[in-house]
Design a protein around this motif. Structure first.
Motif, short mmCIF file in Angstrom:
data_model
loop_
_atom_site.label_atom_id
_atom_site.label_comp_id
_atom_site.label_asym_id
_atom_site.label_seq_id
_atom_site.Cartn_x
_atom_site.Cartn_y
_atom_site.Cartn_z
N GLY A 48 0.20 -7.10 -10.55
CA GLY A 48 1.01 -7.45 -9.40
C GLY A 48 0.10 -7.88 -8.26
N HIS A 49 0.44 -9.00 -7.61
CA HIS A 49 -0.33 -9.53 -6.48
C HIS A 49 0.61 -9.86 -5.33
CE1 HIS A 49 -3.98 -10.20 -8.95
NE2 HIS A 49 -3.11 -10.43 -9.92
N THR A 50 0.16 -9.62 -4.11
CA THR A 50 0.94 -9.98 -2.93
C THR A 50 0.11 -10.92 -2.06
OG1 THR A 50 0.10 -8.18 -1.55
CG2 THR A 50 2.04 -7.68 -2.91
N ASP A 51 0.72 -11.38 -0.97
CA ASP A 51 -0.04 -12.14 0.01
C ASP A 51 -0.60 -11.15 1.03
OD1 ASP A 51 2.04 -11.44 1.77
OD2 ASP A 51 3.01 -13.39 1.59
N ASP A 52 -1.11 -11.65 2.14
CA ASP A 52 -1.75 -10.78 3.13
C ASP A 52 -0.81 -10.34 4.26
OD1 ASP A 52 -1.57 -13.32 4.24
OD2 ASP A 52 -3.43 -13.12 5.36
N VAL A 53 0.48 -10.64 4.14
CA VAL A 53 1.43 -10.21 5.16
C VAL A 53 1.77 -8.74 4.89
CG1 VAL A 53 3.71 -10.56 6.18
CG2 VAL A 53 2.37 -12.53 5.40
N PRO A 54 1.46 -7.85 5.83
CA PRO A 54 1.72 -6.43 5.58
C PRO A 54 3.21 -6.15 5.42
CG PRO A 54 0.30 -6.72 7.50
CD PRO A 54 0.82 -8.08 7.12
N ILE A 55 3.52 -5.24 4.50
CA ILE A 55 4.88 -4.75 4.35
C ILE A 55 4.87 -3.29 4.75
CG2 ILE A 55 4.56 -4.11 1.92
CD1 ILE A 55 7.49 -4.89 1.45
N LYS A 56 5.93 -2.85 5.36
CA LYS A 56 6.03 -1.43 5.73
C LYS A 56 7.50 -1.07 5.72
CE LYS A 56 4.34 2.07 8.90
NZ LYS A 56 3.59 2.88 7.97
N THR A 57 7.96 -0.65 4.54
CA THR A 57 9.34 -0.20 4.40
C THR A 57 9.29 1.24 3.93
OG1 THR A 57 9.56 -0.84 2.07
CG2 THR A 57 10.06 -2.54 3.72
N GLN A 58 10.44 1.87 3.92
CA GLN A 58 10.49 3.25 3.45
C GLN A 58 10.07 3.34 1.98
OE1 GLN A 58 13.61 5.39 5.06
NE2 GLN A 58 13.30 7.22 3.83
N LEU A 59 10.48 2.36 1.19
CA LEU A 59 10.17 2.36 -0.23
C LEU A 59 8.74 1.89 -0.51
CD1 LEU A 59 11.64 3.08 -2.81
CD2 LEU A 59 12.42 0.71 -2.96
N TYR A 60 8.26 0.92 0.29
CA TYR A 60 6.93 0.34 0.10
C TYR A 60 6.17 0.36 1.41
CZ TYR A 60 9.39 -1.25 -4.00
OH TYR A 60 10.15 -1.29 -5.13
N PRO A 61 5.40 1.42 1.66
CA PRO A 61 4.65 1.52 2.91
C PRO A 61 3.51 0.51 3.03
CG PRO A 61 4.67 3.64 1.75
CD PRO A 61 5.33 2.64 0.87
N SER A 62 3.13 -0.12 1.89
CA SER A 62 2.06 -1.11 1.93
C SER A 62 2.21 -2.08 0.76
CB SER A 62 0.68 -0.45 1.87
OG SER A 62 0.41 -0.01 0.55
N ASN A 63 1.43 -3.14 0.80
CA ASN A 63 1.43 -4.10 -0.31
C ASN A 63 0.91 -3.49 -1.61
OD1 ASN A 63 2.59 -6.29 1.01
ND2 ASN A 63 0.63 -7.03 1.78
N TRP A 64 0.12 -2.44 -1.50
CA TRP A 64 -0.35 -1.75 -2.71
C TRP A 64 0.82 -1.19 -3.51
CZ3 TRP A 64 -4.95 -2.43 -4.62
CH2 TRP A 64 -6.00 -2.79 -3.77
N GLU A 65 1.69 -0.46 -2.83
CA GLU A 65 2.84 0.13 -3.53
C GLU A 65 3.75 -0.94 -4.11
OE1 GLU A 65 1.63 3.48 -0.73
OE2 GLU A 65 1.86 1.32 -0.49
N LEU A 66 3.98 -2.01 -3.34
CA LEU A 66 4.85 -3.08 -3.82
C LEU A 66 4.24 -3.75 -5.06
CD1 LEU A 66 7.35 -4.87 -3.52
CD2 LEU A 66 6.02 -6.30 -1.92
N SER A 67 2.96 -4.08 -5.01
CA SER A 67 2.34 -4.78 -6.15
C SER A 67 2.33 -3.91 -7.40
CB SER A 67 0.93 -5.26 -5.79
OG SER A 67 0.04 -4.18 -5.58
N VAL A 68 2.04 -2.63 -7.25
CA VAL A 68 2.03 -1.71 -8.39
C VAL A 68 3.44 -1.54 -8.95
CG1 VAL A 68 1.67 0.69 -9.09
CG2 VAL A 68 -0.04 -0.47 -7.72
#
Length: 129
Positions: A48-68
């Motif tokens: 899983g790969h993301t771009d460099d725009v930070p995400i910060k949601t309750q489910l995904y506090p960072s792009n690391w969690e989202l990509s995994v």
């Protein structure tokens, strides 16, 4: 090996790791291929790969969690379709391995590049063990 790459937008809604319904047939074909005798001695890494725009949601506090989570959901899908779990691996790279620069030399975002960097890669390779 074989490397298949999918734009994140084709698999997921923005900020989500839920696989879109229209991608189920394509992923089913991949699972069928992996279950065939020809590929029984192959291992599969889903990245899983993301771009460099930070995400910060309750489910995904960072792009690391989202990509995994995105990679893990593809792995879970393949397991549900009969692919042996001992042949599968999920990896999340967040924005650490961009294909192309997310920003230009002046630091301005390049939207089309960010889109290219948001992706899932399925890498199928012969088991060396």
């Amino acid at each position: 090996g074989i490397k298949m790459e999918f734009h994140s937008a084709s698999l997921y809604e923005s900020g989500s790791a839920e696989i879109k319904e229209h991608m189920i047939p394509a992923l089913n074909q991949i699972a069928e291929m992996l279950n065939s005798m020809k590929y029984q001695n192959y291992i599969v890494e889903v990245e899983g790969h993301t771009d460099d725009v930070p995400i910060k949601t309750q489910l995904y506090p960072s792009n690391w969690e989202l990509s995994v989570h995105r990679a893990t959901n593809v792995v879970k899908f393949l397991i549900e379709r009969g692919v042996s779990p001992d042949r599968l691996k999920a990896a999340g790279y967040a924005d650490t391995k961009p294909k192309v620069p997310n920003k230009d030399e002046a630091g301005n975002p390049i939207p089309e590049n960010r889109e290219k960097n948001r992706r899932i890669v399925i890498f199928i390779q012969k088991n060396q063990n």
